[in-house]
Design an enzyme around this catalytic site. Structure first.
Site, PDB file in Angstrom:
ATOM      1  N   GLU A  29      44.130  57.601 -32.824  1.00  0.00           N
ATOM      2  CA  GLU A  29      42.766  57.953 -32.399  1.00  0.00           C
ATOM      3  C   GLU A  29      42.374  56.925 -31.355  1.00  0.00           C
ATOM      4  O   GLU A  29      42.138  55.763 -31.670  1.00  0.00           O
ATOM      5  CB  GLU A  29      41.820  57.949 -33.604  1.00  0.00           C
ATOM      6  N   CYS A  59      34.233  54.975 -28.933  1.00  0.00           N
ATOM      7  CA  CYS A  59      35.161  55.767 -28.123  1.00  0.00           C
ATOM      8  C   CYS A  59      34.620  57.159 -27.812  1.00  0.00           C
ATOM      9  O   CYS A  59      35.013  57.767 -26.822  1.00  0.00           O
ATOM     10  CB  CYS A  59      36.514  55.861 -28.817  1.00  0.00           C
TER      11      CYS A  59
END
Length: 492
Positions: free
Chosen positions: A261, A295
């Site tokens: 991720e 993010c």
């Protein structure tokens, strides 16, 4: 009244015991808001990693952890209860070692992931690990079949600093629920969040020795060991795309599964039919909360030229009034960057953006009223070239790039002009129109008119170089399993 003295957990969790590192090494845990040392963390080394991996391997291979679904569910419920009882200790640690605003700990940093954690206990018991396959003809005879889902084995979990508890739980939850054992390396800047979890596992649950190991470390050697050791079957990582590439390459010789991720440069697309008073009020928060260290934050904002000046004026007011300061004070939505290196990197990118011709509209430096701490002003750039570094690279700081576009097709083109593909947002007066644009954006998650995609039951992950695999939901659970097909002869 004086605030309580914060004392974190400095010990590692290895083979069911809270222990000092084999070398005795420690490192300073620094408060990014004050630049003062909070205390010490154990600094795990290769010898500790070897012991932890060996214990995880033994716990998987030689105990019934992998096969006793009801026992796993009970242990996970014990951990959920223990975390619930330790919320205030976690809250203090998160604010102190990360500098996250305390307001966020009542949401995604703490209360939300702790509240969601029982989902994994329930799934450990309710998931259909085995299903009958349709009868298939082979050499003229009908053969039966069964498909099984079995745990992968030993998982190396490496997490980032920005949402340390959340990122740990969305890995430990499904990995343990599926029957795996785990060696966890917390981020160097947030060790106590990981070690407190380790202490709760050791002292408040029946999770067997070796099933979970926690190795805080100031360097990269532990992560490298987890990625390359053949006794580790899978590595699950959250962090930068650059580091994700290195992990993928290092995992290749043993062909271990890599769940990644990674980074993002998500676009918030404002269509020309929407009321800006509806679409823009939360835009600064979606770029600057947690000091922009997220993010999936919407750090590119795309405005139609027909509403560009109006939109910029609205954003300018929002950025000028965005509350940044002491993260322990609830009015602040942005605290400091996690360390000096990260602050300097952000300021360096801001300087290059000015040199590239973007218009620095708000911020761009260090807050004058905050001489101590690794703070950066909420920063708004306008007239940003979609091909520039600022529009293409992840800043990981409180910086937004505003980009004008001509029409809907141009907006989609700009949104998709990225190596990333993690999240995004679309606003329109018509939900159908917004949904049509959302379908064209190449990202793993998209919000339409403020709709929320984050939940433990909803899979999350990215397209392109934003990662491999999905976490959360049944899909996230299945990332930690192998598929076995058993062929059976024709029925008698």
């Amino acid at each position: 009244m004086d605030a309580p003295v914060l004392t974190g957990e400095p010990r590692l969790l290895v083979d069911g015991a809270l222990v000092e590192p084999a070398s005795g090494a420690t490192y300073d845990n620094v408060n990014p808001a004050t630049e003062e040392v909070l205390g010490l963390s154990g600094d795990a080394g290769i010898e500790d990693a070897d012991r932890a991996i060996a214990s995880a391997r033994r716990a998987f291979d030689e105990t019934d952890w992998a096969t006793d679904h009801a026992f796993r569910a009970r242990c996970l419920r014990q951990l959920a209860e223990a975390m619930d009882g330790a919320r205030e200790e976690f809250r203090q640690i998160l604010v102190a070692e990360l500098g996250t605003p305390i307001l966020l700990t009542y949401n995604i940093q703490l209360d939300v992931p702790v509240g969601w954690f029982p989902y994994w206990a329930d799934l450990a018991e309710s998931y259909a690990y085995e299903r009958e396959l349709p009868v298939a003809e082979f050499m003229g005879e009908p053969h039966r079949g069964v498909q099984r889902r079995e745990p992968i084995g030993v998982v190396g979990a490496i997490t980032a600093f920005n949402f340390p508890l959340y990122l740990t739980l969305v890995k430990l939850g499904p990995a343990l629920a599926a029957g795996n054992t785990v060696v966890h390396k917390p981020a160097p800047d947030t060790p106590w969040t990981g070690t407190l979890l380790g202490r709760l596992i050791a002292e408040r649950t029946d999770i067997p020795p070796g099933v979970v190991n926690v190795l805080p470390s100031s360097g990269s050697a532990i992560g490298e060991a987890l990625t390359t050791d053949p006794r580790v079957d899978m590595v699950a990582f959250t962090g930068s795309t650059e580091t994700g590439r290195r992990i993928m390459a290092a995992a290749a010789p043993t062909l271990k599964k890599a769940f990644l991720e990674l980074g993002g440069k998500s676009a918030n697309v404002i269509l020309d039919d929407v009321d800006l008073m509806t679409a823009l009020p939360l835009a600064p928060a979606w770029a600057c909360s947690n000091a922009g260290q997220g993010c999936a934050l919407y750090t590119r904002l795309l405005l139609p030229r027909s509403k560009y000046q109006e939109g910029v004026a609205f954003l300018k007011m929002g950025f000028e009034g965005f509350p940044v300061g002491d993260p322990a004070e609830p009015q602040h939505l942005a605290g400091p960057l996690v360390n000096e290196r990260q602050r300097d990197r952000v300021l360096s990118m801001v300087g290059r953006a000015v040199d590239d011709g973007a218009t620095l509209t708000v911020g761009g430096g260090r807050p004058a009223h905050l001489p101590k701490g690794f703070y950066v002003d909420p920063t708004l750039f306008t007239d940003v070239d979609p091909a520039s570094e600022l529009a293409q690279e992840e800043v990981f700081g409180p910086v937004m790039a505003v980009i004008p576009y001509e029409d809907e097709d141009d907006a989609v083109r700009i949104a998709n002009d990225s190596i990333y593909g993690l999240s995004g947002s679309v606003w329109s007066a018509s939900e159908d129109r917004a949904l049509g644009v959302a379908r064209r954006i190449r990202t793993g998650s998209v919000s339409v008119n403020g709709g929320q995609w984050v939940h433990t039951s909803r899979p999350f992950g990215g397209y392109n170089q934003s990662g491999l695999g999905r976490e959360n939901g049944v899909e996230g659970f299945e990332e930690y399993t192998e598929i076995k097909v058993v062929g059976l002869p024709p029925a008698p």
